[in-house]
Design a protein around this motif. Structure first.
Motif, PDB file in Angstrom:
ATOM      1  N   HIS A  62       0.735  -1.350   0.041  1.00  0.00           N
ATOM      2  CA  HIS A  62       0.130  -0.015  -0.008  1.00  0.00           C
ATOM      3  C   HIS A  62       0.798   1.269  -0.061  1.00  0.00           C
ATOM      4  N   PRO A  63       0.464   2.065  -0.928  1.00  0.00           N
ATOM      5  CA  PRO A  63       1.237   3.540  -0.892  1.00  0.00           C
ATOM      6  C   PRO A  63       1.126   4.262   0.431  1.00  0.00           C
ATOM      7  N   ILE A  64       2.389   4.990   0.691  1.00  0.00           N
ATOM      8  CA  ILE A  64       2.286   5.669   1.970  1.00  0.00           C
ATOM      9  C   ILE A  64       1.569   7.053   1.772  1.00  0.00           C
ATOM     10  N   GLU A  65       0.773   7.262   2.979  1.00  0.00           N
ATOM     11  CA  GLU A  65      -0.017   8.492   3.076  1.00  0.00           C
ATOM     12  C   GLU A  65       0.610   9.214   4.361  1.00  0.00           C
ATOM     13  N   LEU A  66       1.286  10.297   3.972  1.00  0.00           N
ATOM     14  CA  LEU A  66       1.445  11.040   5.118  1.00  0.00           C
ATOM     15  C   LEU A  66       0.644  11.744   5.911  1.00  0.00           C
ATOM     16  N   MET A  67       0.826  11.828   7.051  1.00  0.00           N
ATOM     17  CA  MET A  67      -0.184  12.632   8.151  1.00  0.00           C
ATOM     18  C   MET A  67      -0.281  14.164   7.846  1.00  0.00           C
ATOM     19  N   PRO A  68      -1.384  15.087   7.880  1.00  0.00           N
ATOM     20  CA  PRO A  68      -1.194  16.213   7.642  1.00  0.00           C
ATOM     21  C   PRO A  68      -0.228  16.961   8.425  1.00  0.00           C
ATOM     22  N   GLU A  69       0.693  17.795   7.804  1.00  0.00           N
ATOM     23  CA  GLU A  69       1.776  18.711   8.425  1.00  0.00           C
ATOM     24  C   GLU A  69       2.972  17.837   8.864  1.00  0.00           C
ATOM     25  N   ALA A  70       3.121  16.658   8.472  1.00  0.00           N
ATOM     26  CA  ALA A  70       4.089  15.814   8.995  1.00  0.00           C
ATOM     27  C   ALA A  70       5.612  16.327   8.155  1.00  0.00           C
ATOM     28  N   ARG A  71       5.468  16.466   6.929  1.00  0.00           N
ATOM     29  CA  ARG A  71       6.751  16.784   6.242  1.00  0.00           C
ATOM     30  C   ARG A  71       7.088  18.532   6.879  1.00  0.00           C
ATOM     31  N   GLU A  72       6.068  19.143   6.829  1.00  0.00           N
ATOM     32  CA  GLU A  72       6.536  20.477   7.205  1.00  0.00           C
ATOM     33  C   GLU A  72       7.104  20.607   8.645  1.00  0.00           C
TER      34      GLU A  72
ATOM     35  N   VAL B 248       8.204  11.890  19.974  1.00  0.00           N
ATOM     36  CA  VAL B 248       7.046  12.275  19.392  1.00  0.00           C
ATOM     37  C   VAL B 248       6.194  11.198  18.864  1.00  0.00           C
ATOM     38  N   GLY B 249       4.941  10.831  19.225  1.00  0.00           N
ATOM     39  CA  GLY B 249       4.210   9.696  18.783  1.00  0.00           C
ATOM     40  C   GLY B 249       3.077   9.561  18.983  1.00  0.00           C
ATOM     41  N   ASN B 250       2.215   8.834  18.549  1.00  0.00           N
ATOM     42  CA  ASN B 250       0.696   8.846  18.955  1.00  0.00           C
ATOM     43  C   ASN B 250       0.087   7.595  19.870  1.00  0.00           C
TER      44      ASN B 250
ATOM     45  N   GLY C 160       7.930  13.529  26.498  1.00  0.00           N
ATOM     46  CA  GLY C 160       6.921  12.493  25.929  1.00  0.00           C
ATOM     47  C   GLY C 160       6.207  13.431  25.265  1.00  0.00           C
ATOM     48  N   VAL C 161       5.949  13.485  23.994  1.00  0.00           N
ATOM     49  CA  VAL C 161       5.196  14.346  23.277  1.00  0.00           C
ATOM     50  C   VAL C 161       4.070  13.560  22.433  1.00  0.00           C
ATOM     51  N   PHE C 162       2.777  13.687  22.980  1.00  0.00           N
ATOM     52  CA  PHE C 162       1.707  12.633  22.660  1.00  0.00           C
ATOM     53  C   PHE C 162       0.868  13.500  21.514  1.00  0.00           C
ATOM     54  N   VAL C 163       0.757  12.892  20.162  1.00  0.00           N
ATOM     55  CA  VAL C 163       0.007  13.385  19.201  1.00  0.00           C
ATOM     56  C   VAL C 163      -1.142  12.468  18.906  1.00  0.00           C
ATOM     57  N   PRO C 164      -2.241  12.400  19.385  1.00  0.00           N
ATOM     58  CA  PRO C 164      -3.013  11.405  19.174  1.00  0.00           C
ATOM     59  C   PRO C 164      -3.496  11.201  17.729  1.00  0.00           C
TER      60      PRO C 164
ATOM     61  N   PHE D 155       5.490  15.918  30.062  1.00  0.00           N
ATOM     62  CA  PHE D 155       4.615  15.138  29.233  1.00  0.00           C
ATOM     63  C   PHE D 155       4.247  16.576  28.416  1.00  0.00           C
ATOM     64  N   ALA D 156       3.643  16.246  26.885  1.00  0.00           N
ATOM     65  CA  ALA D 156       3.134  17.306  26.424  1.00  0.00           C
ATOM     66  C   ALA D 156       2.091  16.809  25.369  1.00  0.00           C
ATOM     67  N   GLU D 157       1.055  17.338  25.308  1.00  0.00           N
ATOM     68  CA  GLU D 157       0.121  16.690  24.181  1.00  0.00           C
ATOM     69  C   GLU D 157      -0.434  17.669  23.316  1.00  0.00           C
ATOM     70  N   LEU D 158      -0.175  17.581  21.772  1.00  0.00           N
ATOM     71  CA  LEU D 158      -0.614  18.168  20.885  1.00  0.00           C
ATOM     72  C   LEU D 158      -1.854  17.788  20.176  1.00  0.00           C
ATOM     73  N   GLN D 159      -2.295  18.760  19.186  1.00  0.00           N
ATOM     74  CA  GLN D 159      -3.814  18.255  18.596  1.00  0.00           C
ATOM     75  C   GLN D 159      -3.224  17.615  17.362  1.00  0.00           C
ATOM     76  N   HIS D 160      -1.969  18.227  16.785  1.00  0.00           N
ATOM     77  CA  HIS D 160      -1.494  17.840  15.464  1.00  0.00           C
ATOM     78  C   HIS D 160      -0.062  18.257  15.528  1.00  0.00           C
ATOM     79  N   LEU D 161       0.680  17.477  14.232  1.00  0.00           N
ATOM     80  CA  LEU D 161       2.028  17.803  14.403  1.00  0.00           C
ATOM     81  C   LEU D 161       2.477  19.242  14.013  1.00  0.00           C
ATOM     82  N   GLY D 162       1.646  20.104  13.235  1.00  0.00           N
ATOM     83  CA  GLY D 162       1.784  21.506  13.098  1.00  0.00           C
ATOM     84  C   GLY D 162       2.002  22.341  14.306  1.00  0.00           C
ATOM     85  N   GLU D 163       1.649  21.747  15.412  1.00  0.00           N
ATOM     86  CA  GLU D 163       2.054  22.603  16.600  1.00  0.00           C
ATOM     87  C   GLU D 163       3.375  22.262  17.383  1.00  0.00           C
ATOM     88  N   LEU D 164       3.942  21.276  16.785  1.00  0.00           N
ATOM     89  CA  LEU D 164       5.301  20.867  17.347  1.00  0.00           C
ATOM     90  C   LEU D 164       6.417  21.798  17.307  1.00  0.00           C
TER      91      LEU D 164
END
Length: 239
Positions: A105-115, A181-183, A199-203, A222-231
């Motif tokens: 299966h082709p890879i599908e990057l998560m939103p804002e992962a590359r950035e 950083v991980g889910n 430990g940075v939690f990105v659900p 411990f830190a929790e983010l909504q998405h990788l764009g906040e990292l």
């Protein structure tokens, strides 16, 4: 996010989980599970089948490790069990085909992962720390287009505090100067904190049942983010 002694230490190394942190993964397991349930619908209800499959996966982790191949073997084992050794060869063939499709299966990057990775790679040592099948993880990394951004890649059989301690010592100034950083709270966050890192939690909306754990809210690292764009902003603040 808590505050404490850890905030006075500069972060120089950032580890990223791969599956469901940088790219989609669990979605394809769920799709295959639905296919599995349809194939075995004449033998048992879907909910009961999923319970039996999860039990087989948990039981087999020590034998097969994490990844698609162990998942397929656990499906076959479960199919044999629920059919009382009468599973048709055509069903086994379908399960093998489903596993092969997952491996292609082709890879599908998560939103804002590359950035996020590109932004941080300019100022920090960036690591990929993932568990699972070696060949499959190497394939996904190659297809992701992110490979050149990492200063080190660690594909491990499991994620534990001693392993994080060794990795961050080998690639940086130790866990006290690192963030992971991980889910997965169980694999990415809690053992990294136990090793002395942030430990940075990105659900992620879909998380495998065996990766669930209680978040260590209130812990100073411990830190929790909504998405990788906040990292990037979080790392800058901690640094």
């Amino acid at each position: 996010m808590g505050a404490g002694r850890g905030m006075s230490r500069a972060i120089t190394t950032i580890g990223f989980d791969a599956d469901d942190t940088l790219w989609q993964n669990e979605r394809f397991f769920r799709m295959t599970q639905e296919r599995f349930a349809a194939l075995l619908a004449d033998y048992t209800e879907a909910d009961r089948l999923m319970e039996r499959l999860l039990a087989a996966e948990k039981r087999n982790l020590g034998h097969y490790g994490f990844g698609i191949k162990g998942f397929v073997l656990s499906m076959i084992e479960t199919a044999i069990e629920v059919t009382e050794d009468r599973v048709p060869a055509s069903v086994i063939r379908e399960l093998l085909a489903a596993g092969q499709e997952m491996l292609r299966h082709p890879i599908e990057l998560m939103p804002e992962a590359r950035e996020a990775v590109e932004s941080l790679a300019a100022d920090y040592r960036i690591l990929l720390i993932t568990k699972g099948d070696l060949l499959d993880q190497e394939r996904k990394l190659a297809q992701s287009g992110l490979g050149d951004l990492f200063d080190g890649v660690e594909i491990v059989s499991d994620k534990t505090a001693p392993r994080y301690d060794a990795i961050f010592a080998r690639h940086g100034e130790g866990a006290s100067h690192a963030a992971m950083v991980g889910n997965s709270l169980k694999s990415d966050v809690i053992p990294a904190i136990e090793a002395g890192a942030w430990g940075v939690f990105v659900p992620h909306d879909l998380t495998w049942e065996l990766e669930h754990a209680e978040p260590p809210r209130g812990h100073a690292r411990f830190a929790e983010l909504q998405h990788l764009g906040e990292l990037p902003d979080l790392i800058a603040a901690l640094g």
